[in-house]
Motif scaffolding. Structure first.
Motif, PDB file in Angstrom:
ATOM      1  N   PHE A  84      -3.586  -6.832   2.347  1.00  0.00           N
ATOM      2  CA  PHE A  84      -2.546  -5.457   2.858  1.00  0.00           C
ATOM      3  C   PHE A  84      -3.489  -4.291   2.672  1.00  0.00           C
ATOM      4  N   PHE A  85      -4.182  -4.459   1.631  1.00  0.00           N
ATOM      5  CA  PHE A  85      -5.000  -2.994   1.243  1.00  0.00           C
ATOM      6  C   PHE A  85      -6.330  -2.986   1.833  1.00  0.00           C
ATOM      7  N   VAL A 140      -6.021   3.833  -3.327  1.00  0.00           N
ATOM      8  CA  VAL A 140      -4.574   3.831  -2.846  1.00  0.00           C
ATOM      9  C   VAL A 140      -3.876   4.605  -3.968  1.00  0.00           C
ATOM     10  N   THR A 165       2.417   4.475  -3.805  1.00  0.00           N
ATOM     11  CA  THR A 165       2.105   3.727  -2.863  1.00  0.00           C
ATOM     12  C   THR A 165       1.764   2.215  -3.332  1.00  0.00           C
ATOM     13  N   ILE A 166       1.179   2.091  -4.274  1.00  0.00           N
ATOM     14  CA  ILE A 166       1.103   0.562  -4.781  1.00  0.00           C
ATOM     15  C   ILE A 166       2.429   0.330  -5.283  1.00  0.00           C
ATOM     16  N   THR A 172       4.787  -0.531  -2.449  1.00  0.00           N
ATOM     17  CA  THR A 172       4.426  -2.098  -1.771  1.00  0.00           C
ATOM     18  C   THR A 172       4.828  -3.101  -2.582  1.00  0.00           C
ATOM     19  N   ARG A 215       2.873  -1.529   7.022  1.00  0.00           N
ATOM     20  CA  ARG A 215       1.184  -1.661   7.075  1.00  0.00           C
ATOM     21  C   ARG A 215       1.093  -0.361   6.374  1.00  0.00           C
ATOM     22  N   TYR A 216      -0.306  -0.297   5.738  1.00  0.00           N
ATOM     23  CA  TYR A 216      -0.862   0.557   4.896  1.00  0.00           C
ATOM     24  C   TYR A 216      -1.752   1.635   5.900  1.00  0.00           C
ATOM     25  N   ASP A 217      -1.541   2.753   5.688  1.00  0.00           N
ATOM     26  CA  ASP A 217      -2.326   3.644   6.725  1.00  0.00           C
ATOM     27  C   ASP A 217      -3.060   4.530   5.694  1.00  0.00           C
ATOM     28  N   PRO A 218      -4.723   4.111   5.613  1.00  0.00           N
ATOM     29  CA  PRO A 218      -5.382   4.880   4.665  1.00  0.00           C
ATOM     30  C   PRO A 218      -5.549   6.249   5.006  1.00  0.00           C
ATOM     31  N   ARG A 258      -0.137   6.120   2.798  1.00  0.00           N
ATOM     32  CA  ARG A 258       1.265   5.686   2.460  1.00  0.00           C
ATOM     33  C   ARG A 258       1.348   4.529   3.422  1.00  0.00           C
ATOM     34  N   LEU A 259       2.610   4.047   3.104  1.00  0.00           N
ATOM     35  CA  LEU A 259       3.006   2.866   3.964  1.00  0.00           C
ATOM     36  C   LEU A 259       3.487   3.222   5.183  1.00  0.00           C
TER      37      LEU A 259
END
Length: 131
Positions: free
Chosen positions: A72-73, A98, A102-103, A106, A119-122, A126-127
């Motif tokens: 996921f990350f 991250v 945000t963790i 998740t 989904r994770y947006d780097p 954030r999600l």
């Protein structure tokens, strides 16, 4: 337990980004015992670590859940190479750029069973919900 660690490494990149670099792992045992020899282990970036969060879980397959979280990350995986005590190159795979909130979100989404909608947006750190 899912555990989240923060490194005390003096590596310049780690020191500059310390508040958003986290190791995410799972263990069936005691987290403190697991990190007991951190400063001698490349898994922990050859430095002491702080436990910043733990989440107790029940009735889960640890390997599968850890794989899910790391996948996921994956887009935020720390790209860092260290030299082990024998001079060999090591690339730690369980450290991510991250933010802690945000963790935590998740983990909550995993517990709720809704993580597949996100989904994770780097870039935004954030999600993001799939539309």
């Amino acid at each position: 337990y899912i555990y989240v660690l923060r490194s005390k490494s003096e590596h310049p990149f780690v020191a500059a980004n310390r508040l958003v670099i986290h190791k995410i792992g799972l263990t069936a045992g005691d987290v403190k015992a697991r990190i007991g020899n951190a400063k001698r282990n490349t898994t922990y970036l050859l430095a002491e670590v702080d436990i910043v969060a733990t989440f107790k879980l029940a009735n889960v397959n640890l390997k599968r859940l850890e794989h899910l979280i790391h996948r996921f990350f994956a887009s935020a995986r720390l790209d860092l190479e260290l030299k082990d005590r024998f001079g060999g190159s090591v690339e730690p795979r369980e450290w991510f750029l991250v933010p802690l909130p945000t963790i935590e979100e998740t983990i909550q989404r995993i517990k709720e069973g809704t993580i597949d909608r996100f989904r994770y947006d780097p870039e935004a750190a954030r999600l993001v919900e799939y539309t």
